[in-house]
Design a protein around this motif. Structure first.
Motif, PDB file in Angstrom:
ATOM      1  N   GLU A 214       5.554  17.208  44.935  1.00 42.24           N
ATOM      2  CA  GLU A 214       6.689  17.969  44.423  1.00 42.24           C
ATOM      3  C   GLU A 214       7.950  17.562  45.190  1.00 42.24           C
ATOM      4  O   GLU A 214       8.406  18.255  46.090  1.00 42.24           O
ATOM      5  N   PRO A 215       8.567  16.432  44.834  1.00 40.19           N
ATOM      6  CA  PRO A 215       9.719  15.949  45.604  1.00 40.19           C
ATOM      7  C   PRO A 215      10.998  16.737  45.404  1.00 40.19           C
ATOM      8  O   PRO A 215      11.941  16.593  46.183  1.00 40.19           O
ATOM      9  N   GLN A 216      11.071  17.582  44.353  1.00 41.27           N
ATOM     10  CA  GLN A 216      12.242  18.428  44.152  1.00 41.27           C
ATOM     11  C   GLN A 216      11.792  19.807  43.678  1.00 41.27           C
ATOM     12  O   GLN A 216      10.802  19.937  42.951  1.00 41.27           O
ATOM     13  N   VAL A 217      12.529  20.834  44.096  1.00 39.34           N
ATOM     14  CA  VAL A 217      12.184  22.210  43.737  1.00 39.34           C
ATOM     15  C   VAL A 217      13.438  22.944  43.262  1.00 39.34           C
ATOM     16  O   VAL A 217      14.555  22.457  43.429  1.00 39.34           O
ATOM     17  N   ASN A 218      13.224  24.131  42.656  1.00 34.38           N
ATOM     18  CA  ASN A 218      14.335  24.914  42.120  1.00 34.38           C
ATOM     19  C   ASN A 218      14.767  26.061  43.030  1.00 34.38           C
ATOM     20  O   ASN A 218      15.916  26.497  42.982  1.00 34.38           O
ATOM     21  N   ARG A 219      13.832  26.609  43.809  1.00 36.62           N
ATOM     22  CA  ARG A 219      14.137  27.762  44.641  1.00 36.62           C
ATOM     23  C   ARG A 219      13.416  27.641  45.982  1.00 36.62           C
ATOM     24  O   ARG A 219      12.287  27.127  46.041  1.00 36.62           O
TER      25      ARG A 219
ATOM     26  N   PRO B 143      20.183  20.278  42.019  1.00 41.88           N
ATOM     27  CA  PRO B 143      21.453  20.943  41.728  1.00 41.88           C
ATOM     28  C   PRO B 143      21.219  22.226  40.927  1.00 41.88           C
ATOM     29  O   PRO B 143      20.445  22.235  39.967  1.00 41.88           O
ATOM     30  N   GLY B 144      21.857  23.293  41.347  1.00 45.01           N
ATOM     31  CA  GLY B 144      21.638  24.586  40.725  1.00 45.01           C
ATOM     32  C   GLY B 144      20.503  25.371  41.351  1.00 45.01           C
ATOM     33  O   GLY B 144      20.318  26.549  41.035  1.00 45.01           O
ATOM     34  N   GLY B 145      19.730  24.740  42.247  1.00 47.15           N
ATOM     35  CA  GLY B 145      18.665  25.433  42.956  1.00 47.15           C
ATOM     36  C   GLY B 145      19.230  26.391  43.979  1.00 47.15           C
ATOM     37  O   GLY B 145      20.362  26.217  44.453  1.00 47.15           O
TER      38      GLY B 145
ATOM     39  N   ALA C   3      31.279  16.895  52.012  1.00 47.22           N
ATOM     40  CA  ALA C   3      31.123  17.373  50.641  1.00 47.22           C
ATOM     41  C   ALA C   3      30.443  18.734  50.648  1.00 47.22           C
ATOM     42  O   ALA C   3      29.614  19.026  51.508  1.00 47.22           O
ATOM     43  N   LYS C   4      30.824  19.562  49.686  1.00 50.78           N
ATOM     44  CA  LYS C   4      30.259  20.909  49.616  1.00 50.78           C
ATOM     45  C   LYS C   4      28.893  20.844  48.946  1.00 50.78           C
ATOM     46  O   LYS C   4      28.796  20.692  47.735  1.00 50.78           O
ATOM     47  N   SER C   5      27.838  20.993  49.745  1.00 51.03           N
ATOM     48  CA  SER C   5      26.485  20.894  49.201  1.00 51.03           C
ATOM     49  C   SER C   5      25.946  22.240  48.743  1.00 51.03           C
ATOM     50  O   SER C   5      24.922  22.298  48.063  1.00 51.03           O
ATOM     51  N   PHE C   6      26.602  23.345  49.108  1.00 50.49           N
ATOM     52  CA  PHE C   6      26.191  24.679  48.677  1.00 50.49           C
ATOM     53  C   PHE C   6      27.424  25.476  48.255  1.00 50.49           C
ATOM     54  O   PHE C   6      28.528  25.255  48.759  1.00 50.49           O
ATOM     55  N   ARG C   7      27.203  26.405  47.333  1.00 48.11           N
ATOM     56  CA  ARG C   7      28.211  27.415  47.013  1.00 48.11           C
ATOM     57  C   ARG C   7      27.597  28.788  47.246  1.00 48.11           C
ATOM     58  O   ARG C   7      26.410  29.005  46.948  1.00 48.11           O
ATOM     59  N   PRO C   8      28.352  29.733  47.793  1.00 51.68           N
ATOM     60  CA  PRO C   8      27.780  31.035  48.130  1.00 51.68           C
ATOM     61  C   PRO C   8      27.290  31.799  46.894  1.00 51.68           C
ATOM     62  O   PRO C   8      27.911  31.748  45.837  1.00 51.68           O
TER      63      PRO C   8
ATOM     64  N   THR D 227      24.794  22.507  45.120  1.00 50.12           N
ATOM     65  CA  THR D 227      25.691  21.793  44.217  1.00 50.12           C
ATOM     66  C   THR D 227      25.080  20.425  43.894  1.00 50.12           C
ATOM     67  O   THR D 227      23.971  20.099  44.340  1.00 50.12           O
ATOM     68  N   ASP D 228      25.819  19.601  43.166  1.00 48.16           N
ATOM     69  CA  ASP D 228      25.327  18.261  42.875  1.00 48.16           C
ATOM     70  C   ASP D 228      25.850  17.225  43.864  1.00 48.16           C
ATOM     71  O   ASP D 228      25.709  16.020  43.661  1.00 48.16           O
ATOM     72  N   SER D 229      26.461  17.681  44.959  1.00 47.76           N
ATOM     73  CA  SER D 229      26.957  16.753  45.982  1.00 47.76           C
ATOM     74  C   SER D 229      25.802  16.099  46.723  1.00 47.76           C
ATOM     75  O   SER D 229      24.750  16.708  46.921  1.00 47.76           O
ATOM     76  N   PRO D 230      25.969  14.858  47.159  1.00 50.28           N
ATOM     77  CA  PRO D 230      24.930  14.210  47.970  1.00 50.28           C
ATOM     78  C   PRO D 230      24.681  14.986  49.256  1.00 50.28           C
ATOM     79  O   PRO D 230      25.543  15.730  49.730  1.00 50.28           O
TER      80      PRO D 230
END
Length: 348
Positions: A99-104, A239-241, A286-291, A321-324
């Motif tokens: 599982e290389p990527q997760v949502n939560r 992104p969106g997780g 780069a902003k990798s998270f938004r509150p 976010t979708d930032s690297p």
């Protein structure tokens, strides 16, 4: 036997801020979540119940928690997988599980109530037991530190990780006592600390509380695990997780607060531990998270009254976010270590 003056324990484990965590995670449409600190499975159960399509990869370093979770695995209709390991390695563990990527991702930081309530684990002064405190059973124990560390190291652990202002007196008391023989039980240590630390009458706080906290954090590298877990979640979340973190004391919350502030582009407050996360002249990453939460979410008065363990809890959550993925935050990592501070500070 319960120690005199200490309230009884043994209450069933109650997950803290459960509804608030589920709301912050916004599980609708999520397909894979990581519970990095499975414990008794409270958050995992809630996530499985929130959406029939969600799967959970749950992690715990405690073999007792993994064994106890077998029943929930059997009841989950193949939607739950339990993995033994440290939550600071959650991205590597998930990748190894395919599982290389997760949502939560959800993290409940600190010792579990089950560990505290088991005298043989040595986490608490409530019941006399071996002075252990190892969550995973390996590595150095609290007894190793208490009986082998020098006075300065003991004082630093108790002061910085336990936030005990009488840390020097505690350290001196330990050194004097171990000259007569090793300190092997929680009761021995609690009695030593109670001889030099006083608490306000009626506060309900045992004099050894902060000393035990400091030792437990040192034994399990809890703050280092938290820092590694925050960076690991950043790497593995799509992104969106969303990442939700529940903390129980100021050291943990400070790390989470500073991490989310730095990663969302907000100003990072200075402190004696971290003068700044963004040195002068250095461009903002780069902003990798938004509150998701505005400041910490605290338990309601009703929850605090119902579950005393919830009183100090704080929830913070953010959305990827979708930032690297930026470089790891060295200043955040520094918060997990004992600072190189002059020895003439406020310890007494």
């Amino acid at each position: 036997m319960r120690r005199p003056g200490v309230p009884p324990t043994g209450a069933p484990h109650i997950p803290v801020l459960l509804d608030e965590v589920v709301t912050a995670l916004d599980l609708g449409g999520a397909r894979l979540a990581i519970d990095g600190t499975f414990g008794a499975g409270g958050y995992t159960r809630a996530m499985l119940a929130a959406d029939r399509d969600i799967r959970v990869l749950a992690i715990d370093r405690d073999p007792d928690a993994i064994s106890a979770g077998a029943r929930l695995v059997a009841e989950s209709d193949n939607r739950l997988r339990l993995v033994a390991g440290c939550f600071g390695d959650l991205d590597a563990l998930a990748t190894e599980a395919g599982e290389p990527q997760v949502n939560r991702v959800v993290l409940d930081i600190g010792v579990s109530s089950m560990q505290i309530d088991q005298a043989e684990r040595g986490f608490s002064f409530r019941h006399d037991g071996p002075l252990d405190m190892r969550m995973g059973g390996g590595g150095i124990s609290a007894a190793d530190i208490v009986n082998e560390a020098d006075e300065a190291a003991l004082a630093d652990i108790v002061f910085h990780y336990g936030e005990e202002r009488r840390s020097r007196a505690v350290a001196r008391s330990i050194i004097e006592a171990r000259r007569r023989g090793p300190i092997e039980t929680t009761g021995q240590l609690a009695d030593l600390v109670a001889g030099v630390v006083r608490t306000e009458p009626g506060s309900g706080i045992h004099p050894a509380t902060r000393t035990f906290q400091g030792l437990r954090i040192a034994v399990n590298d809890e703050l280092g695990e938290l820092v590694r877990a925050l960076h690991a979640a950043e790497r593995i979340l799509q992104p969106g997780g969303r990442l939700a973190v529940v903390t129980f004391h100021s050291l943990e919350d400070r790390i989470v607060k500073q991490f989310f502030a730095a990663r969302s582009g907000r100003a990072v407050q200075s402190s004696r531990h971290m003068p700044t996360a963004l040195p002068g002249g250095e461009p903002a990453p780069a902003k990798s998270f938004r509150p998701v939460t505005k400041g910490p979410v605290l338990p309601s008065a009703a929850e605090a009254a119902r579950n005393p363990r919830a009183r100090s809890a704080k929830l913070r959550a953010a959305e990827r976010t979708d930032s690297p993925v930026p470089e790891p935050l060295g200043a955040i990592e520094a918060l997990a270590r004992l600072p190189d501070a002059p020895r003439g500070g406020p310890r007494r």
